[in-house]
Design an enzyme around this catalytic site. Sequence first.
Site, PDB file in Angstrom:
ATOM      1  N   ASN A   6       0.862  -1.181   0.000  1.00 35.54           N
ATOM      2  CA  ASN A   6       0.000   0.000   0.000  1.00 35.54           C
ATOM      3  C   ASN A   6       0.902   1.235   0.000  1.00 35.54           C
ATOM      4  O   ASN A   6       1.453   1.605   1.031  1.00 35.54           O
ATOM      5  CB  ASN A   6      -0.897  -0.022   1.256  1.00 35.54           C
ATOM      6  CG  ASN A   6      -1.799   1.197   1.329  1.00 35.54           C
ATOM      7  OD1 ASN A   6      -1.856   1.996   0.394  1.00 35.54           O
ATOM      8  ND2 ASN A   6      -2.495   1.350   2.443  1.00 35.54           N
ATOM      9  N   TRP A   7       1.038   1.832  -1.175  1.00 35.06           N
ATOM     10  CA  TRP A   7       1.947   2.984  -1.296  1.00 35.06           C
ATOM     11  C   TRP A   7       1.283   4.283  -0.840  1.00 35.06           C
ATOM     12  O   TRP A   7       1.911   5.333  -0.872  1.00 35.06           O
ATOM     13  CB  TRP A   7       2.441   3.112  -2.743  1.00 35.06           C
ATOM     14  CG  TRP A   7       3.326   1.990  -3.173  1.00 35.06           C
ATOM     15  CD1 TRP A   7       3.902   1.044  -2.376  1.00 35.06           C
ATOM     16  CD2 TRP A   7       3.761   1.688  -4.518  1.00 35.06           C
ATOM     17  NE1 TRP A   7       4.658   0.176  -3.123  1.00 35.06           N
ATOM     18  CE2 TRP A   7       4.581   0.552  -4.439  1.00 35.06           C
ATOM     19  CE3 TRP A   7       3.529   2.267  -5.770  1.00 35.06           C
ATOM     20  CZ2 TRP A   7       5.178  -0.026  -5.572  1.00 35.06           C
ATOM     21  CZ3 TRP A   7       4.116   1.696  -6.891  1.00 35.06           C
ATOM     22  CH2 TRP A   7       4.932   0.569  -6.797  1.00 35.06           C
ATOM     23  N   LYS A   8       0.024   4.215  -0.494  1.00 35.52           N
ATOM     24  CA  LYS A   8      -0.723   5.394  -0.019  1.00 35.52           C
ATOM     25  C   LYS A   8      -0.485   6.567  -0.975  1.00 35.52           C
ATOM     26  O   LYS A   8      -0.415   6.354  -2.186  1.00 35.52           O
ATOM     27  CB  LYS A   8      -0.323   5.708   1.429  1.00 35.52           C
ATOM     28  CG  LYS A   8      -0.433   4.472   2.340  1.00 35.52           C
ATOM     29  CD  LYS A   8      -0.331   4.768   3.791  1.00 35.52           C
ATOM     30  CE  LYS A   8      -0.491   3.478   4.596  1.00 35.52           C
ATOM     31  NZ  LYS A   8      -0.495   3.675   6.032  1.00 35.52           N
ATOM     32  N   HIS A  93      -9.917   1.364   4.244  1.00 38.48           N
ATOM     33  CA  HIS A  93      -8.688   1.593   5.011  1.00 38.48           C
ATOM     34  C   HIS A  93      -8.977   2.610   6.124  1.00 38.48           C
ATOM     35  O   HIS A  93      -9.747   3.546   5.930  1.00 38.48           O
ATOM     36  CB  HIS A  93      -7.577   2.100   4.087  1.00 38.48           C
ATOM     37  CG  HIS A  93      -6.235   2.087   4.765  1.00 38.48           C
ATOM     38  ND1 HIS A  93      -5.854   3.064   5.651  1.00 38.48           N
ATOM     39  CD2 HIS A  93      -5.215   1.202   4.709  1.00 38.48           C
ATOM     40  CE1 HIS A  93      -4.640   2.786   6.108  1.00 38.48           C
ATOM     41  NE2 HIS A  93      -4.230   1.658   5.551  1.00 38.48           N
ATOM     42  N   GLU A 165      -6.134  -4.700  10.341  1.00 34.18           N
ATOM     43  CA  GLU A 165      -5.206  -3.583  10.503  1.00 34.18           C
ATOM     44  C   GLU A 165      -5.584  -2.790  11.751  1.00 34.18           C
ATOM     45  O   GLU A 165      -6.377  -1.837  11.676  1.00 34.18           O
ATOM     46  CB  GLU A 165      -5.261  -2.656   9.289  1.00 34.18           C
ATOM     47  CG  GLU A 165      -4.698  -3.250   8.024  1.00 34.18           C
ATOM     48  CD  GLU A 165      -3.906  -2.221   7.228  1.00 34.18           C
ATOM     49  OE1 GLU A 165      -2.798  -2.530   6.811  1.00 34.18           O
ATOM     50  OE2 GLU A 165      -4.405  -1.098   7.053  1.00 34.18           O
ATOM     51  N   SER A 215       2.728  -1.816  10.542  1.00 35.53           N
ATOM     52  CA  SER A 215       4.176  -1.776  10.831  1.00 35.53           C
ATOM     53  C   SER A 215       4.881  -3.091  10.510  1.00 35.53           C
ATOM     54  O   SER A 215       5.825  -3.475  11.213  1.00 35.53           O
ATOM     55  CB  SER A 215       4.430  -1.396  12.293  1.00 35.53           C
ATOM     56  OG  SER A 215       3.863  -0.145  12.585  1.00 35.53           O
ATOM     57  N   GLY A 236       2.720  -1.077   4.377  1.00 37.36           N
ATOM     58  CA  GLY A 236       2.770   0.335   4.001  1.00 37.36           C
ATOM     59  C   GLY A 236       4.205   0.801   3.865  1.00 37.36           C
ATOM     60  O   GLY A 236       4.848   0.599   2.833  1.00 37.36           O
TER      61      GLY A 236
HETATM   62  P1  PGA Z   1       2.335   0.456   7.681  1.00 38.98           P
HETATM   63  O1  PGA Z   1       0.982   0.742   6.921  1.00 38.98           O
HETATM   64  O2  PGA Z   1       2.902  -0.839   7.187  1.00 38.98           O
HETATM   65  O3  PGA Z   1       3.215   1.637   7.335  1.00 38.98           O
HETATM   66  O4  PGA Z   1       2.018   0.400   9.137  1.00 38.98           O
HETATM   67  C1  PGA Z   1       0.041  -0.302   6.721  1.00 38.98           C
HETATM   68  C2  PGA Z   1      -1.237   0.259   6.181  1.00 38.98           C
HETATM   69  O5  PGA Z   1      -1.659   1.343   6.619  1.00 38.98           O
HETATM   70  O6  PGA Z   1      -1.866  -0.352   5.302  1.00 38.98           O
END
Ligand code: PGA
Length: 268
Positions: A6-8, A93, A165, A215, A236
Amino acid sequence: MLAIANWKMKLDVLQSVALAQAMVKSARHLPQGTEVVLCPTFLSLAHVAAAVKGSTLRLGAQDCFWETQGAFTGEVSPADLRQLDCQYVILGHSERREHMQETDGQVHRKLEAALRTGLTPVLCIGENYQERSGSQKDYVLIRQLQAALQGVTLGPDDRLVVAYEPVWAISTGGTGIEATPDEVQYASEVIRHIIIDLYGAAVLQRSVQIVYGGSVNPSNVASFTQLPTLHGVLVGSASLDAATFLAVISAALNPMPSRTTDRSNTVI
Ligand code: PGA
């Protein structure tokens, strides 16, 4: 093993293409049964689709609208995502629930539209820190999952990914606390129970995969992917660099011997 990146909104178009190209080079060496999904921004999708064409990498979007066509200014049709070779779409999300006030009802409509269009929804659910502290976790998981799936049928060709999540464990905006494998195992069992309640054990086994996100990094990934009820991870921050994301995938595939490795979808 499913590894969803997930590159947001963290990479621009050029950076997304460069990262996709770097991933394509290394993905050639991944063993069969490893499904790597890249989820760039909408504007990067077509370019990333071109970059991953012919590779084993899959493409996903970070959201979609609940209609496929019409007077919905600014929205993105799931049908268009299919045209761009997307197979997956992240829905619900926590960042969308928080910043865009996305409701359970909207997530439900989006999920229905995604399935109708042939996309595999990656349905994100999870409690925030307050809910966790108030012992509301199970309740939140039940509410979010039931609301998203109420009245939705999962046919033989449909697939659903449920991503647990916990909001407090997400690297950006979280509390800095990491979820333990036991907590993730517990939550995934709750999710399995709800899916069995809604669809029965056969549909769970046939059509549903559960992944963990929050994380995830090269050092902790194996502690999650070795859990008997998990099928992969949603990543992420650690997916924004090819070497780090590959380290995540390779640590998940070659764990240090420790916990159980029974990955069967055993009914609880
Ligand atoms: P993260 O993000 O791995 O940076 O905690 C995960 C997500 O929000 O999908």
